[in-house]
Structures are given as C-alpha cells and as structure tokens.
Design a protein around this motif. Structure first.
Motif, PDB file in Angstrom:
ATOM      1  N   SER A  61      -2.297  -0.963   5.080  1.00  0.00           N
ATOM      2  CA  SER A  61      -2.202  -0.358   6.401  1.00  0.00           C
ATOM      3  C   SER A  61      -3.546  -0.440   7.105  1.00  0.00           C
ATOM      4  N   LEU A  87      -4.614   1.915   8.781  1.00  0.00           N
ATOM      5  CA  LEU A  87      -5.151   3.270   8.649  1.00  0.00           C
ATOM      6  C   LEU A  87      -6.055   3.406   7.422  1.00  0.00           C
ATOM      7  N   LEU A 100       2.889   5.771   2.827  1.00  0.00           N
ATOM      8  CA  LEU A 100       1.660   4.981   2.846  1.00  0.00           C
ATOM      9  C   LEU A 100       0.801   5.304   1.628  1.00  0.00           C
ATOM     10  N   GLU A 114       3.586   6.290   7.206  1.00  0.00           N
ATOM     11  CA  GLU A 114       3.481   5.353   8.330  1.00  0.00           C
ATOM     12  C   GLU A 114       4.856   4.771   8.599  1.00  0.00           C
ATOM     13  N   TYR A 134       1.953   7.885  12.366  1.00  0.00           N
ATOM     14  CA  TYR A 134       1.170   8.087  11.151  1.00  0.00           C
ATOM     15  C   TYR A 134       1.069   9.582  10.879  1.00  0.00           C
TER      16      TYR A 134
END
Length: 117
Positions: free
Chosen positions: A46, A48, A75, A89, A94
């Motif tokens: 990801s 993130l 995630l 996610e 998120y």
C-alpha cells in the motif's frame, strides 16, 4: 463499518465489517482497553505503508476492533490475544486502529504517506 457494539449503532458501511469489543481469553494478561505499543504485520502492499519497516510498531489505546468480512480490506493485522485488523484500505478509504501521531518516526512516516496520497 456497518455496525458498532460501542453504542450499538449503525455505521457508514464503507467497509463490510463490524466493530466489536475485545473478548480476551485471559483478563489478567490482556487488559481492555489495550494501551501501549504493538506491531503490525502488513497483509498487502500500500502507498500508506510504503517505506515503513517490516512489522512497524504503533501506539494503541482501544477497547474495540474491526471484524472484516472481506479479507482484501485488511491492510495490516495486529495480535492482542488474537489477530485483528489494525489497518484497512478499500479504494481511497483508509483506516487505522492505532495512533500514528503518537507513534514516533514510524507514525510520522505513515502520516507523510497519507498526506501524499
């Protein structure tokens, strides 16, 4: 989530999930709420989590967690007596269970990644 046990209320339903209170097997060993540091195991790549170390540690303060029906929404996963989704996610939605703002360099890296999305 679709529903939360905290206040027994409906959620927005952005994730096919429910929010439940921790049901720990040993209340002497696992205190609820969980407060303190714990690691997260990534379940998928990801933006993130880009550039974060393997199994980053974050600061948690919570008594409830998600139960996701769709494993592709997860995630990251953390174990506190049992595994639970600690980061999710789905598309451009998120969510994290921990406090990145209190999680030092790793949290700062995640917040920087979030701002760059």
């Amino acid at each position: 989530a679709r529903h939360s046990e905290e206040g027994d209320s409906a959620g927005l339903g952005w994730l096919d999930a429910d929010v439940v209170r921790f049901k720990v097997s040993d209340t002497m060993r696992y205190k609820v709420p969980q407060m303190g540091w714990n690691s997260m195991e990534s379940k998928k790549d990801s933006l993130l989590t880009n550039g974060l170390p393997p199994k980053p540690e974050f600061y948690f303060a919570h008594a409830y967690h998600l139960v996701c029906r769709d494993p592709t929404d997860v995630l990251g996963e953390t174990t506190y007596d049992y595994p639970f989704p600690s980061a999710t996610e789905r598309g451009n939605v998120y969510g994290v269970q921990f406090h990145p703002e209190k999680s030092h360099d790793v949290g700062e890296g995640m917040l920087r990644n979030f701002a760059a999305l």
